[in-house]
Design an enzyme around this catalytic site. Structure first.
Site, PDB file in Angstrom:
ATOM      1  N   ARG A  77       0.676  -1.100  -0.004  1.00 51.92           N
ATOM      2  CA  ARG A  77      -0.086   0.153  -0.020  1.00 51.92           C
ATOM      3  C   ARG A  77       0.944   1.313   0.068  1.00 51.92           C
ATOM      4  NH1 ARG A  77      -2.417   3.280   4.276  1.00 51.92           N
ATOM      5  NH2 ARG A  77      -4.141   4.262   3.761  1.00 51.92           N
ATOM      6  N   HIS A 124      -2.482  11.027   0.219  1.00 52.41           N
ATOM      7  CA  HIS A 124      -2.188  10.921   1.605  1.00 52.41           C
ATOM      8  C   HIS A 124      -1.469  12.152   1.947  1.00 52.41           C
ATOM      9  CE1 HIS A 124      -0.999   7.410   4.653  1.00 52.41           C
ATOM     10  NE2 HIS A 124      -0.590   8.569   5.136  1.00 52.41           N
ATOM     11  N   GLU A 169      -7.393   8.913   5.661  1.00 51.37           N
ATOM     12  CA  GLU A 169      -7.700   9.600   6.656  1.00 51.37           C
ATOM     13  C   GLU A 169      -8.146  11.080   6.396  1.00 51.37           C
ATOM     14  OE1 GLU A 169      -4.675   9.126   9.671  1.00 51.37           O
ATOM     15  OE2 GLU A 169      -4.640   7.054   9.652  1.00 51.37           O
ATOM     16  N   ASN A 302      -7.913   2.529   9.501  1.00 44.89           N
ATOM     17  CA  ASN A 302      -6.665   2.619  10.079  1.00 44.89           C
ATOM     18  C   ASN A 302      -7.084   2.456  11.588  1.00 44.89           C
ATOM     19  OD1 ASN A 302      -5.622   2.631   7.638  1.00 44.89           O
ATOM     20  ND2 ASN A 302      -4.934   4.925   7.809  1.00 44.89           N
ATOM     21  N   TYR A 304      -5.219   2.655  15.569  1.00 47.62           N
ATOM     22  CA  TYR A 304      -4.159   2.743  16.566  1.00 47.62           C
ATOM     23  C   TYR A 304      -4.347   2.578  18.095  1.00 47.62           C
ATOM     24  CZ  TYR A 304      -1.161   3.996  12.466  1.00 47.62           C
ATOM     25  OH  TYR A 304      -0.583   3.522  11.271  1.00 47.62           O
ATOM     26  N   GLU A 382      -3.992   0.313   7.991  1.00 44.08           N
ATOM     27  CA  GLU A 382      -2.678   0.756   9.077  1.00 44.08           C
ATOM     28  C   GLU A 382      -2.906   0.015  10.352  1.00 44.08           C
ATOM     29  OE1 GLU A 382      -1.666   4.791   9.146  1.00 44.08           O
ATOM     30  OE2 GLU A 382      -1.953   4.954   6.927  1.00 44.08           O
TER      31      GLU A 382
HETATM   32  C1  FCB Z   1      -1.617   7.571  10.553  1.00 40.19           C
HETATM   33  C2  FCB Z   1      -1.275   8.052   8.953  1.00 40.19           C
HETATM   34  C3  FCB Z   1       0.241   7.501   8.766  1.00 40.19           C
HETATM   35  C4  FCB Z   1       1.079   7.143   9.901  1.00 40.19           C
HETATM   36  C5  FCB Z   1       0.419   6.642  11.024  1.00 40.19           C
HETATM   37  C6  FCB Z   1       1.324   6.641  12.191  1.00 40.19           C
HETATM   38  O1  FCB Z   1      -2.522   8.489  10.852  1.00 40.19           O
HETATM   39  O2  FCB Z   1      -2.190   7.786   8.156  1.00 40.19           O
HETATM   40  O3  FCB Z   1       0.579   8.175   7.532  1.00 40.19           O
HETATM   41  O4  FCB Z   1       1.517   8.430  10.048  1.00 40.19           O
HETATM   42  O5  FCB Z   1      -0.709   7.399  11.269  1.00 40.19           O
END
Ligand code: FCB
Length: 477
Positions: A77, A124, A169, A302, A304, A382
């Site tokens: 990707r 991006h 995002e 995505n 985290y 992600e």
């Molecule tokens: C996301 C982004 C990616 C990277 C990660 C840690 O928000 O899409 O580019 O920076 O965080």
């Protein structure tokens, strides 16, 4: 030990983004993007880091593709840079930088020669600065120009690529970029974020229509960044309202127009009451929501971490926004009575709490409340973590903390699939340590270590482990 098998055909990938890895920022016809300019603002990026060289992937893509092949990465990707393809953001044939397109063509050929499926993201975050000078995402024309740029890339690569992601995002582009000012272009205007967000969605919808028309069989969609906001005290209606408000401005602002054809009603009412609705209302033209609401094949997720949200401040909470050394504002247009709390969970080097079970709940929620029996498939586009990696005396990077992070999140994905969520792939963020936006090069997310002085790559323990996961299509816990 238990071996958790993933469904046959599950896609194992790794992700990067143009600005974070390419370098060659002012070569071969590329011009400034908003991130080049933003990085020059004193205090905007830690250490004054910039994307001039990054991982130098522009020159080293063949080595990086070989690395992916060693790692059993099935799909890469990556994103194309608008500022490389149409450096002045101009319309028409004369606005095209052929050298930029040729680069992506070489990259795609190299991937295909190595049996790696290209997964392309068209935006991006690196808008040509020339377009920001015309108002950037607050200017509706930029949505139209995005379509032209997207189709320029399609005309070159469409014969070899079957997955197209319009945006990565948009929450960050709009609200970190135009409302908080912690990301490029660094504007701090609460309602500009709303307008930018609408134009980003419109750009997605308009490009979807063109791509669908040109390549009806393709896998089309976009990637959103999600959080799950849990009330600090689920029995306190004020905390419940604060958590709902948080999710509404973060997730539903994008999900609802895409899947339901309308902005969240409660958020629109709250904006109205706060006297902040008019700019967004004016930006929404008749027919926009129908365009945005077109079905998508792939929703990129995505993830985290989630958030615990309460109506009172938590003095122990650590801000997880980019740590810029200049005045910024909140990314939330409405932020009264809405505070993030610490849960006391282990944290990554970026101070993000590690909360894998949130990913399982998120995927199940997306399936139940948005996909709802339609044909959209989910991909984790992600997931990953920054840790303070160290090259040891034997030249290895033994990042067991990252390995464990990814493992726990894959277990969560597996559980979600068992509960029926239609998840078809996972992309590690990131293939390489890279330019982590306002945090600079200090936050390493790669499954491959990069020495930014020599550009040497070292596969980390997490990378070796991930390669085995991909080969076995299973995680052993
Ligand atoms: C996301 C982004 C990616 C990277 C990660 C840690 O928000 O899409 O580019 O920076 O965080």
């Amino acid at each position: 030990m238990t071996k958790l098998e993933f469904p046959p055909g599950f896609l194992w990938g790794a992700a990067t983004a143009a600005f974070q890895v390419e370098g060659a920022a002012h070569q071969y016809g590329r011009k400034d993007s908003i991130w080049d300019k933003f990085a020059r603002i004193p205090g905007a990026v830690i250490g004054g880091d910039n994307g001039d060289v990054a991982c130098d992937q522009y020159h080293r893509y063949q080595d990086d593709v070989a690395l992916m092949s060693d790692l059993n990465v099935q799909s890469y990707r990556f994103s194309t840079s608008w500022a490389r393809v149409r450096p002045d953001g101009k319309s028409g044939k004369s606005g095209i930088n052929q050298e930029g397109l040729d680069y992506y063509s070489r990259l795609v050929d190299s991937l295909l020669d190595n049996g790696i499926t290209p997964w392309i993201t068209l935006y991006h975050w690196d808008l040509p600065q020339a377009l920001e000078d015309r108002g950037g995402w607050t200017n509706r024309d930029v949505a139209e120009l995005f379509v032209e740029y997207a189709m320029t890339v399609y005309d070159t690569l469409g014969d070899r690529i079957s997955t197209w992601t319009t945006l990565n995002e948009p929450w960050c582009s709009a609200f970190l970029g135009y409302t908080a000012g912690v990301h490029a272009p660094g504007r701090q205007d609460s309602t500009a974020g709303l307008v930018a967000g609408h134009h980003l969605l419109l750009a997605h919808g308009l490009a979807m229509a063109e791509l669908r028309n040109a390549a009806p069989e393709s896998n089309l969609g976009l990637t959103l960044n999600f959080t799950l906001a849990d009330p600090v005290d689920p029995t306190d209606p004020r905390d419940v309202a604060a958590a709902r408000q948080f999710e509404s401005q973060h997730n539903s602002f994008f999900l609802d127009p895409l899947f339901r054809g309308q902005y969240p009603v409660d958020l629109m009412e709250a904006l109205q009451q706060a006297g902040r609705f008019a700019p967004l209302d004016e930006a929404i033209h008749d027919g926009d929501l129908e365009i945005i609401n077109a079905p998508i094949d792939a929703l990129g997720v995505n993830y985290y971490h989630g958030e615990a949200v309460g109506h009172r401040p938590d003095p122990t909470a650590i801000s997880t926004e980019a740590p810029v050394d200049r005045p910024t504002s909140s990314p939330f247009v409405l932020d009264e009575g809405m505070y993030v709390h610490s849960r006391g969970l282990p944290r990554t080097a970026q101070d993000w709490e590690i909360q894998p079970e949130g990913l399982r709940r998120l995927l199940v929620h997306l399936d139940k409340d948005y996909i709802n029996g339609s044909n959209t498939r989910l991909y984790i586009t992600e997931n990953g973590a920054a840790f303070n990696d160290r090259v040891d005396d034997t030249g290895r990077v033994n990042d067991l903390d990252r390995l464990d992070y990814v493992k726990q999140h894959l277990v969560a994905v597996h559980e979600a699939i068992e509960s029926g969520a239609p998840v078809d792939g996972y992309f590690a963020w990131s293939l390489l340590d890279n330019f982590e936006w306002a945090w600079g090069y200090g936050k390493r997310f790669g499954i491959v270590y990069v020495d930014f002085t020599t550009q040497e790559r070292i596969i980390k323990a997490s990378g070796r482990w991930y390669s085995q996961v991909s080969r076995e299509n299973a995680v052993t816990v």
